[in-house]
Write an enzyme that holds these catalytic residues in place. Structure first.
Site, mmCIF file in Angstrom:
data_model
loop_
_atom_site.group_PDB
_atom_site.id
_atom_site.type_symbol
_atom_site.label_atom_id
_atom_site.label_comp_id
_atom_site.label_asym_id
_atom_site.label_seq_id
_atom_site.Cartn_x
_atom_site.Cartn_y
_atom_site.Cartn_z
ATOM 1 N N TRP A 26 0.843 -0.851 0.390
ATOM 2 C CA TRP A 26 0.172 0.036 -0.014
ATOM 3 C C TRP A 26 0.528 1.267 -0.127
ATOM 4 O O TRP A 26 1.645 0.810 0.475
ATOM 5 C CB TRP A 26 -0.834 0.293 0.440
ATOM 6 C CG TRP A 26 -1.871 -1.013 0.873
ATOM 7 C CD1 TRP A 26 -2.143 -2.130 1.178
ATOM 8 C CD2 TRP A 26 -3.333 -0.582 1.076
ATOM 9 N NE1 TRP A 26 -3.603 -2.511 0.967
ATOM 10 C CE2 TRP A 26 -4.483 -1.394 0.655
ATOM 11 C CE3 TRP A 26 -3.877 0.857 0.630
ATOM 12 C CZ2 TRP A 26 -5.893 -1.157 0.785
ATOM 13 C CZ3 TRP A 26 -5.113 0.875 0.248
ATOM 14 C CH2 TRP A 26 -6.045 -0.193 -0.035
ATOM 15 N N GLU A 60 -0.096 -8.014 7.143
ATOM 16 C CA GLU A 60 -0.140 -9.349 6.407
ATOM 17 C C GLU A 60 1.769 -9.328 7.295
ATOM 18 O O GLU A 60 2.727 -10.276 6.886
ATOM 19 C CB GLU A 60 0.130 -9.785 5.325
ATOM 20 C CG GLU A 60 -1.167 -9.756 4.881
ATOM 21 C CD GLU A 60 -2.021 -8.611 4.410
ATOM 22 O OE1 GLU A 60 -3.561 -8.802 4.591
ATOM 23 O OE2 GLU A 60 -1.747 -7.282 4.504
ATOM 24 N N THR A 87 -12.440 5.629 9.472
ATOM 25 C CA THR A 87 -13.006 4.844 10.031
ATOM 26 C C THR A 87 -11.513 4.044 11.292
ATOM 27 O O THR A 87 -11.335 4.700 11.292
ATOM 28 C CB THR A 87 -13.232 3.293 9.147
ATOM 29 O OG1 THR A 87 -12.416 2.754 8.693
ATOM 30 C CG2 THR A 87 -14.202 3.459 8.167
ATOM 31 N N HIS A 89 -10.302 1.216 11.050
ATOM 32 C CA HIS A 89 -9.206 0.086 10.442
ATOM 33 C C HIS A 89 -8.212 0.754 10.920
ATOM 34 O O HIS A 89 -7.217 -0.229 10.958
ATOM 35 C CB HIS A 89 -10.523 0.382 9.528
ATOM 36 C CG HIS A 89 -9.047 -0.053 8.323
ATOM 37 N ND1 HIS A 89 -9.166 -1.822 8.215
ATOM 38 C CD2 HIS A 89 -7.879 -0.220 7.272
ATOM 39 C CE1 HIS A 89 -8.849 -2.511 7.385
ATOM 40 N NE2 HIS A 89 -7.200 -1.396 6.769
#
Length: 161
Positions: A26, A60, A87, A89
């Protein structure tokens, strides 16, 4: 983003180390800077052939780090970036990555350089990524921390049996 109090770590005598860099995918530009910084640090320490493993995201990193530790790597550099959104998250991923990487290091005894940026904005991440115009190079710092910890542990005598 102050570097006040930050140690200036340079490590010699570790060219024999088997080191892996595990990096999330990302935020490609930020990750490019982090990975390049880590590889530059390892090169500066004369570690010429580190293994680089890319995983989908920061969540991960712990499972990949565990697998690398179990395969005999003596130091691992974990790199990722999580940018706060709307959020919770962000909180879950940051906590899971931090806890997971800590558990891997503690249970395996393999030092892990923590190069996971946890930022409120992409601009904050950019400032830490070691890119042109960045104020910090957290990829470089995480790699140096991992190998410096290995070197420090080498100075500790084995327990008496």
């Amino acid at each position: 983003m102050s570097r006040a109090g930050s140690p200036d770590i340079h490590v010699e005598g570790v060219a024999d180390l088997r080191v892996a860099v595990v990096a999330a995918q990302w935020h490609d530009e930020i990750m490019k800077g982090l990975v390049e910084g880590a590889l530059r640090a390892l090169h500066d320490a004369k570690i010429e052939e580190p293994t680089v493993v890319r995983v989908p995201g920061t969540f991960e990193l712990p499972v990949a780090a565990r697998a690398l530790a179990e395969r005999g790597y003596q130091a691992i550099v974990a790199l990722g970036v999580v940018v706060r959104g709307d959020t919770p998250h962000f909180d879950y991923v940051c906590q899971a990555a931090t806890y997971g990487l800590t558990q891997v290091a503690v249970t395996t005894g393999v030092p892990i350089g923590f190069g996971v940026l946890t930022c409120d904005t992409v601009d904050q991440a950019h400032a830490r990524a070691g890119l042109e115009g960045s104020r910090e190079d957290k990829g470089y710092e995480a790699a140096m921390a991992a190998i410096a910890t290995v070197k420090a542990l080498r100075t500790v005598a084995e327990p008496w049996h």
